[in-house]
Design a protein around this motif. Structure first.
Motif, PDB file in Angstrom:
ATOM      1  N   ASN A  56     -22.560 -12.418  40.200  1.00 26.61           N
ATOM      2  CA  ASN A  56     -23.234 -11.170  39.821  1.00 26.61           C
ATOM      3  C   ASN A  56     -23.607 -10.334  41.041  1.00 26.61           C
ATOM      4  O   ASN A  56     -24.488  -9.493  40.974  1.00 26.61           O
ATOM      5  CB  ASN A  56     -24.480 -11.473  38.983  1.00 26.61           C
ATOM      6  N   VAL A  57     -22.924 -10.563  42.167  1.00 26.44           N
ATOM      7  CA  VAL A  57     -23.190  -9.822  43.397  1.00 26.44           C
ATOM      8  C   VAL A  57     -21.913  -9.104  43.813  1.00 26.44           C
ATOM      9  O   VAL A  57     -20.821  -9.677  43.761  1.00 26.44           O
ATOM     10  CB  VAL A  57     -23.659 -10.772  44.526  1.00 26.44           C
ATOM     11  N   VAL A  58     -22.067  -7.839  44.230  1.00 25.40           N
ATOM     12  CA  VAL A  58     -20.929  -7.033  44.682  1.00 25.40           C
ATOM     13  C   VAL A  58     -21.168  -6.637  46.136  1.00 25.40           C
ATOM     14  O   VAL A  58     -22.248  -6.154  46.485  1.00 25.40           O
ATOM     15  CB  VAL A  58     -20.754  -5.783  43.804  1.00 25.40           C
ATOM     16  N   TYR A  59     -20.151  -6.851  46.955  1.00 23.14           N
ATOM     17  CA  TYR A  59     -20.228  -6.621  48.392  1.00 23.14           C
ATOM     18  C   TYR A  59     -19.313  -5.465  48.809  1.00 23.14           C
ATOM     19  O   TYR A  59     -18.350  -5.145  48.110  1.00 23.14           O
ATOM     20  CB  TYR A  59     -19.794  -7.885  49.147  1.00 23.14           C
ATOM     21  N   ASP A  93     -17.485   1.185  31.361  1.00 24.58           N
ATOM     22  CA  ASP A  93     -18.467   1.683  30.384  1.00 24.58           C
ATOM     23  C   ASP A  93     -19.905   1.439  30.830  1.00 24.58           C
ATOM     24  O   ASP A  93     -20.824   1.441  30.007  1.00 24.58           O
ATOM     25  CB  ASP A  93     -18.241   1.055  28.992  1.00 24.58           C
ATOM     26  N   THR A  94     -20.117   1.234  32.127  1.00 18.53           N
ATOM     27  CA  THR A  94     -21.462   0.914  32.628  1.00 18.53           C
ATOM     28  C   THR A  94     -22.307   2.148  32.917  1.00 18.53           C
ATOM     29  O   THR A  94     -23.524   2.034  33.004  1.00 18.53           O
ATOM     30  CB  THR A  94     -21.369   0.048  33.896  1.00 18.53           C
ATOM     31  N   GLY A  99     -28.317   2.736  34.833  1.00 17.52           N
ATOM     32  CA  GLY A  99     -28.891   1.902  35.878  1.00 17.52           C
ATOM     33  C   GLY A  99     -29.498   0.598  35.395  1.00 17.52           C
ATOM     34  O   GLY A  99     -29.803  -0.279  36.210  1.00 17.52           O
ATOM     35  N   GLU A 100     -29.697   0.455  34.083  1.00 18.55           N
ATOM     36  CA  GLU A 100     -30.243  -0.793  33.552  1.00 18.55           C
ATOM     37  C   GLU A 100     -29.246  -1.924  33.805  1.00 18.55           C
ATOM     38  O   GLU A 100     -28.054  -1.764  33.565  1.00 18.55           O
ATOM     39  CB  GLU A 100     -30.517  -0.679  32.051  1.00 18.55           C
ATOM     40  N   GLY A 101     -29.740  -3.041  34.286  1.00 21.80           N
ATOM     41  CA  GLY A 101     -28.872  -4.179  34.556  1.00 21.80           C
ATOM     42  C   GLY A 101     -28.332  -4.212  35.974  1.00 21.80           C
ATOM     43  O   GLY A 101     -27.601  -5.129  36.338  1.00 21.80           O
ATOM     44  N   PHE A 102     -28.691  -3.225  36.796  1.00 19.43           N
ATOM     45  CA  PHE A 102     -28.224  -3.147  38.184  1.00 19.43           C
ATOM     46  C   PHE A 102     -29.414  -3.086  39.139  1.00 19.43           C
ATOM     47  O   PHE A 102     -30.434  -2.471  38.820  1.00 19.43           O
ATOM     48  CB  PHE A 102     -27.371  -1.892  38.416  1.00 19.43           C
ATOM     49  N   LYS A 103     -29.271  -3.704  40.328  1.00 14.97           N
ATOM     50  CA  LYS A 103     -30.311  -3.629  41.357  1.00 14.97           C
ATOM     51  C   LYS A 103     -29.662  -3.340  42.706  1.00 14.97           C
ATOM     52  O   LYS A 103     -28.779  -4.075  43.153  1.00 14.97           O
ATOM     53  CB  LYS A 103     -31.081  -4.944  41.457  1.00 14.97           C
ATOM     54  N   THR A 104     -30.116  -2.252  43.326  1.00 17.14           N
ATOM     55  CA  THR A 104     -29.674  -1.917  44.678  1.00 17.14           C
ATOM     56  C   THR A 104     -30.763  -1.103  45.360  1.00 17.14           C
ATOM     57  O   THR A 104     -31.526  -0.396  44.693  1.00 17.14           O
ATOM     58  CB  THR A 104     -28.344  -1.139  44.689  1.00 17.14           C
ATOM     59  N   ASN A 105     -30.828  -1.218  46.671  1.00 13.82           N
ATOM     60  CA  ASN A 105     -31.752  -0.392  47.459  1.00 13.82           C
ATOM     61  C   ASN A 105     -30.984   0.617  48.294  1.00 13.82           C
ATOM     62  O   ASN A 105     -31.579   1.325  49.107  1.00 13.82           O
ATOM     63  CB  ASN A 105     -32.589  -1.280  48.381  1.00 13.82           C
ATOM     64  N   ASN A 122     -26.761  -7.790  36.141  1.00 10.94           N
ATOM     65  CA  ASN A 122     -27.103  -8.791  35.138  1.00 10.94           C
ATOM     66  C   ASN A 122     -25.923  -8.925  34.187  1.00 10.94           C
ATOM     67  O   ASN A 122     -25.721  -8.091  33.309  1.00 10.94           O
ATOM     68  CB  ASN A 122     -28.367  -8.361  34.387  1.00 10.94           C
ATOM     69  N   ARG A 123     -25.156  -9.960  34.396  1.00 13.30           N
ATOM     70  CA  ARG A 123     -23.925 -10.206  33.643  1.00 13.30           C
ATOM     71  C   ARG A 123     -24.155 -10.208  32.127  1.00 13.30           C
ATOM     72  O   ARG A 123     -23.440  -9.553  31.379  1.00 13.30           O
ATOM     73  CB  ARG A 123     -23.363 -11.537  34.120  1.00 13.30           C
ATOM     74  N   GLU A 124     -25.163 -10.946  31.682  1.00 12.83           N
ATOM     75  CA  GLU A 124     -25.430 -11.056  30.248  1.00 12.83           C
ATOM     76  C   GLU A 124     -25.825  -9.701  29.652  1.00 12.83           C
ATOM     77  O   GLU A 124     -25.420  -9.357  28.542  1.00 12.83           O
ATOM     78  CB  GLU A 124     -26.531 -12.091  29.973  1.00 12.83           C
ATOM     79  N   TYR A 125     -26.614  -8.940  30.396  1.00 10.64           N
ATOM     80  CA  TYR A 125     -27.029  -7.621  29.921  1.00 10.64           C
ATOM     81  C   TYR A 125     -25.818  -6.707  29.747  1.00 10.64           C
ATOM     82  O   TYR A 125     -25.684  -6.032  28.722  1.00 10.64           O
ATOM     83  CB  TYR A 125     -28.036  -6.998  30.895  1.00 10.64           C
ATOM     84  N   LEU A 126     -24.924  -6.690  30.733  1.00 13.55           N
ATOM     85  CA  LEU A 126     -23.732  -5.844  30.638  1.00 13.55           C
ATOM     86  C   LEU A 126     -22.862  -6.252  29.452  1.00 13.55           C
ATOM     87  O   LEU A 126     -22.426  -5.397  28.675  1.00 13.55           O
ATOM     88  CB  LEU A 126     -22.919  -5.892  31.940  1.00 13.55           C
ATOM     89  N   ILE A 127     -22.637  -7.543  29.303  1.00 13.02           N
ATOM     90  CA  ILE A 127     -21.807  -8.021  28.198  1.00 13.02           C
ATOM     91  C   ILE A 127     -22.451  -7.690  26.852  1.00 13.02           C
ATOM     92  O   ILE A 127     -21.780  -7.237  25.926  1.00 13.02           O
ATOM     93  CB  ILE A 127     -21.543  -9.543  28.332  1.00 13.02           C
ATOM     94  N   SER A 128     -23.778  -7.862  26.763  1.00 17.99           N
ATOM     95  CA  SER A 128     -24.471  -7.581  25.492  1.00 17.99           C
ATOM     96  C   SER A 128     -24.437  -6.093  25.135  1.00 17.99           C
ATOM     97  O   SER A 128     -24.654  -5.732  23.988  1.00 17.99           O
ATOM     98  CB  SER A 128     -25.912  -8.078  25.541  1.00 17.99           C
ATOM     99  N   HIS A 129     -24.146  -5.244  26.122  1.00 23.04           N
ATOM    100  CA  HIS A 129     -24.038  -3.803  25.874  1.00 23.04           C
ATOM    101  C   HIS A 129     -22.577  -3.338  25.890  1.00 23.04           C
ATOM    102  O   HIS A 129     -22.284  -2.164  26.157  1.00 23.04           O
ATOM    103  CB  HIS A 129     -24.889  -3.030  26.892  1.00 23.04           C
TER     104      HIS A 129
END
Length: 172
Positions: A56-59, A93-94, A99-105, A122-129
């Motif tokens: 669940n991390v993108v670099y 479709d994100t 921005g819900e389900g994502f965290k970045t500074n 948040n993998r589960e949040y994205l899939i559930s949406h």
């Protein structure tokens, strides 16, 4: 001097550059043509690759300045010092999640190093949406017949984020 070293020296003399984009997450590297979204699969915005994440991390696939950070924290554009522009789009479709389900500074104008964390999701949040977990990585200013793209040939092996070379770009 090896043949590849001679070619690299010759490319430098001819002004040809080479860039290596690394895997943006752990998971599978796939051709961009396999992304189930026509904007990406038909290469409407550029050439590249995509990943099917197992983390669940993108670099950052390359070092450069963030010249765009989406308000919804799902997309980042990096411009390298020599002008290559790369889009990293987390999920399909994100944008609708605002921005819900994502965290970045990170913010537009910041510099990121190759392999630095861009965002967690948040993998589960994205899939559930009903968001599809594909991460296209696209060179958005690579429409030049001199550019050569080489996708990592063996996509059977799981890629390691920030380490596995996913795409080589030459001649830009």
């Amino acid at each position: 001097m090896s043949v590849s070293s001679k070619q690299e020296v010759q490319n430098e003399l001819l002004g040809k550059k080479k860039a290596l984009l690394v895997a943006v997450t752990d998971g599978s590297i796939i051709p961009v043509e396999e992304v189930p979204d026509l904007v990406f699969s038909e290469k409407m915005i550029g050439e590249g690759f995509a990943m099917i994440p197992t983390s669940n991390v993108v670099y950052a696939p390359i070092s450069g300045k963030l010249f765009q950070v989406a308000d919804a924290s799902h997309a980042f554009e990096i411009r390298t010092e020599d002008g290559l522009e790369v889009l990293i789009h987390v999920g399909l479709d994100t944008v609708m999640l605002n921005g819900e389900g994502f965290k970045t500074n990170l913010q537009k104008g910041m510099y990121v190093e190759q392999g630095e964390v861009l965002v967690t999701f948040n993998r589960e949040y994205l899939i559930s949406h009903n968001c599809r977990l594909f991460i296209p990585v696209i060179v958005i200013n690579g429409e030049n017949e001199n550019y050569q793209y080489v996708l990592k040939p063996d996509n059977e092996v799981e890629a390691i984020a920030g380490k596995t070379v996913a795409l080589t770009i030459e001649g830009y």
